[in-house]
Design an enzyme around this catalytic site. Structure first.
Site, PDB file in Angstrom:
ATOM      1  CG  ASP A   1      27.837  75.675 -20.080  1.00 44.62           C
ATOM      2  OD1 ASP A   1      27.761  74.544 -19.365  1.00 44.62           O
ATOM      3  OD2 ASP A   1      29.092  75.645 -21.014  1.00 44.62           O
TER       4      ASP A   1
ATOM      5  CG  ASP B   1      28.569  70.290 -17.828  1.00 50.40           C
ATOM      6  OD1 ASP B   1      29.255  70.364 -18.561  1.00 50.40           O
ATOM      7  OD2 ASP B   1      28.808  69.555 -16.962  1.00 50.40           O
TER       8      ASP B   1
ATOM      9  CD  GLU C   1      27.505  67.947 -22.205  1.00 53.00           C
ATOM     10  OE1 GLU C   1      27.971  67.855 -23.608  1.00 53.00           O
ATOM     11  OE2 GLU C   1      27.542  68.016 -21.589  1.00 53.00           O
TER      12      GLU C   1
ATOM     13  CG  HIS D   1      33.772  72.652 -24.187  1.00 49.48           C
ATOM     14  ND1 HIS D   1      32.060  72.883 -25.380  1.00 49.48           N
ATOM     15  CD2 HIS D   1      33.949  72.490 -23.484  1.00 49.48           C
ATOM     16  CE1 HIS D   1      31.926  72.423 -23.558  1.00 49.48           C
ATOM     17  NE2 HIS D   1      32.649  71.938 -22.988  1.00 49.48           N
ATOM     18  CG  ASP D   2      33.408  68.887 -23.810  1.00 47.58           C
ATOM     19  OD1 ASP D   2      34.091  68.914 -23.240  1.00 47.58           O
ATOM     20  OD2 ASP D   2      32.367  68.906 -23.395  1.00 47.58           O
TER      21      ASP D   2
HETATM   22  C1  NOJ Z   1      30.284  68.528 -20.587  1.00 46.15           C
HETATM   23  C2  NOJ Z   1      31.307  69.806 -20.794  1.00 46.15           C
HETATM   24  O1  NOJ Z   1      30.528  69.685 -21.762  1.00 46.15           O
HETATM   25  C3  NOJ Z   1      32.769  69.167 -20.291  1.00 46.15           C
HETATM   26  O2  NOJ Z   1      33.952  70.117 -20.645  1.00 46.15           O
HETATM   27  C4  NOJ Z   1      32.796  69.197 -18.489  1.00 46.15           C
HETATM   28  O3  NOJ Z   1      34.163  68.261 -18.784  1.00 46.15           O
HETATM   29  C5  NOJ Z   1      31.952  67.841 -18.597  1.00 46.15           C
HETATM   30  N1  NOJ Z   1      30.236  68.423 -18.389  1.00 46.15           N
HETATM   31  C6  NOJ Z   1      31.952  68.102 -17.080  1.00 46.15           C
HETATM   32  O4  NOJ Z   1      31.197  69.338 -16.755  1.00 46.15           O
END
Ligand code: NOJ
Length: 558
Positions: free
Chosen positions: A98, A199, A254, A327-328
């Site tokens: 990551d 990210d 992302e 994970h989000d």
């Molecule tokens: C996206 C990540 O997937 C998430 O878990 C994180 O809180 C935010 N970006 C900030 O880095």
């Protein structure tokens, strides 16, 4: 279409904190991951995407990095990491790290320096502005509630943080910042990493002047001024020239708020930026006008529309990533399937969907055994700062109904995906011998890998088969996508075409029987069933069938 190994690969995401604890401190770690490599090899995945393992004070569980070139104490050491990558490579697996470079932790040396004085050499590594009439420099709200600015008394200025106030945004306008990032990436690549998941990479360029969001609210969504900003493609092309193009790696960015037009630039076929991006449109289908926590039921018609749009609009131009949870996000079987009455079949149906669209599939840990959302009684049982901040803002400060907010948490909270991996039916699901940092989902007695591995009919073996099919049939990777029966209210069906072959995918997204009639234009001489999540009697013709609840079938037509 150009063939690439990363188009043919299947990626498995590990959230290290929740994967496997080797030393009984209640927190997953690198040695824990190493102990499970054979499990992952058995599943058949090619690449592991590791959520951040760098040094971090863990305000946002590793997405706030204080040292990019060292490992978080709880997870182990650099030599554990060396052992991990060596053991993965020995097994023919690749490691994707990551890369979190929109922001650092406020405990990163750069920020510690930066906040010292206005003339510190690191001052311009971050985005500092004076206040406006005693208030923040603009009205942007952070992704984690409240203002996106934090006042720093020491120099009487504010710094920008699109996420928590412990995650100050880096200033990508500064060429020194970019150089530091590229050097750090090169350092990891020289150590042998096989790729990066980047990210919120489409947030790195902010509009000049940082204008306030219109609308006059005290704190408002300023996304249009930092999502896909004016210089983002320039930066990524530079990163590609300086770093990425020198290695044969996998990259995924992302991209919240990225449209298909933007995606076709990020993930362009000439490969001048990234291989693919994570898009969010399908993740927003159950959000009302009030945003993520304003939960509304999602509609199959919308899912078809969004997925088909991404399939068709990137066709021949770029490459899709395919995911239904991470994970989000909440657990996919709880969100798009039925985790109560049809957990196994609906998880398999969704897996079929994930693996038979055009793009690279991403499996999130526990998805392969159908792990579900969790409902903790008290807000205190949750860990995620996004939830905690939202709860404080809405319930404690805003007086909103606590039960209603808890209902939204049960459906949408990120902690749904972060409960420890369920390995067996023993205490704490075999995740740890200590006290887990986040409670285990009580359904671990029934849902765990030990059980899955003993049951030839399990979701695990179904995923194993899906992954194997991808290796056997090029059409699953490269075939072009076409939606069929678009107006069907229960069934999502499509074809994939490559050369003389066609793939026919029929998915019942409902808990009722669903009739399906094959459109006349689909001509073929032979049909071969590749996979299904129900027992089928061989005699059934495919031109007119009834699918059982959440039934999935994939045929190869010749
Ligand atoms: C996206 C990540 O997937 C998430 O878990 C994180 O809180 C935010 N970006 C900030 O880095």
């Amino acid at each position: 279409m150009e063939k690439k190994w990363w188009k043919e690969a299947v990626v498995y995401q590990i959230y290290p904190r929740s994967f496997m604890d080797s030393n009984g401190d209640g927190i997953g770690d690198i040695q824990g991951i190493i102990s499970k490599l054979d499990y992952l090899k058995n599943l058949g995945v090619d690449v592991i995407w590791l959520s951040p393992v760098y040094k971090s004070p863990n305000d946002d569980n590793g997405y706030d990095i204080s040292d990019y070139q060292d490992i978080m104490d709880e997870f182990g050491t650099l030599s554990d990491w060396d052992e991990l990558i060596e053991k993965m490579h020995n097994r023919g697996m690749k490691l994707m790290m990551d890369l979190v470079v929109n922001h650092t932790s406020d405990e990163h040396q750069w920020f510690i320096q930066s906040r010292k004085s206005k003339d510190n050499p690191y001052r311009d590594y971050y985005i500092w502005r004076p206040g406006q009439n005693g208030q923040e420099p603009n009205n942007w709200t952070s992704f984690f509630s409240g203002s996106a600015w934090e006042y720093d008394e020491n120099t009487d200025e504010y710094f920008l943080h699109l996420f928590s106030k412990k995650q100050p945004d880096l200033n990508w306008e500064n060429p020194k910042v970019r150089k530091e990032v590229y050097d750090m990436m090169t350092w990891w690549l020289e150590k042998g990493v096989d790729g990066f998941r980047m990210d919120v990479i489409n947030l790195i360029s902010k509009v000049d002047g940082l204008p306030s969001a219109p609308g006059g609210k005290r704190y408002d969504w300023g996304g249009e001024y930092f999502m896909n900003g004016p210089r983002v493609h320039e930066y990524l092309q530079e990163m590609n020239r300086e770093v990425l193009s020198k290695y044969d790696i996998i990259t995924v960015g992302e991209g919240p708020g990225a449209t298909t037009e933007e995606a076709a630039k990020y993930a362009n076929n000439e490969n001048t930026e990234l291989n693919m991006i994570f898009t969010f449109e399908h993740m927003d289908l159950d959000s009302g006008p009030g945003g993520k926590w304003d939960v509304k039921p999602w509609k199959l018609a919308d899912l078809k529309e969004v997925m088909s749009k991404w399939q068709k609009e990137l066709e021949g131009k770029g490459w899709n990533s395919l995911y239904l949870n991470n994970h989000d996000q909440p657990r996919m079987v709880s969100r798009f399937g039925d985790d109560q009455n049809f957990r196994e079949v609906s998880a398999k149906m969704l897996g079929t969907f994930l693996h038979t669209m055009q793009g690279t599939p991403y499996i999130y840990q526990g998805e392969e055994i159908g792990m579900t959302n969790v409902q903790f009684e008290s807000i205190d049982d949750y860990n995620d700062l996004e939830i905690k901040n939202m709860y404080r803002e809405k319930v404690i400060e805003g007086g909103e109904d606590a039960d209603q907010v808890m209902q939204a948490i049960y459906q949408k909270a990120r902690d749904n995906a972060r409960t420890p991996m369920q390995w067996d039916g023993s205490e704490h699901a075999g995740f740890t011998t200590g006290t887990p940092w986040l409670k285990v989902n009580p359904n671990f007695i029934d849902i765990n890998t030990e059980k899955a591995l003993e049951d030839p009919n399990s979701i695990f073996y179904y995923y194993q088969k899906l992954i194997k099919l991808r290796k056997e049939h090029e059409i699953i990777v490269y075939g072009t996508y076409d939606l069929i029966v678009p107006d069907h209210e229960q069934i999502y069906a499509y074809t994939r075409k490559l050369g003389e072959e066609q793939l026919l995918v029929i998915l019942n997204f409902s808990s009722e029987d669903a009739p399906f009639t094959l459109p006349e234009q689909i001509a073929f001489k032979e049909d071969q069933l590749l996979i299904s999540n129900y027992e089928l009697d061989d005699e059934q013709r495919i031109d007119s069938i009834t699918l059982r609840p959440y039934e999935a079938r994939v045929y190869l037509l010749k």
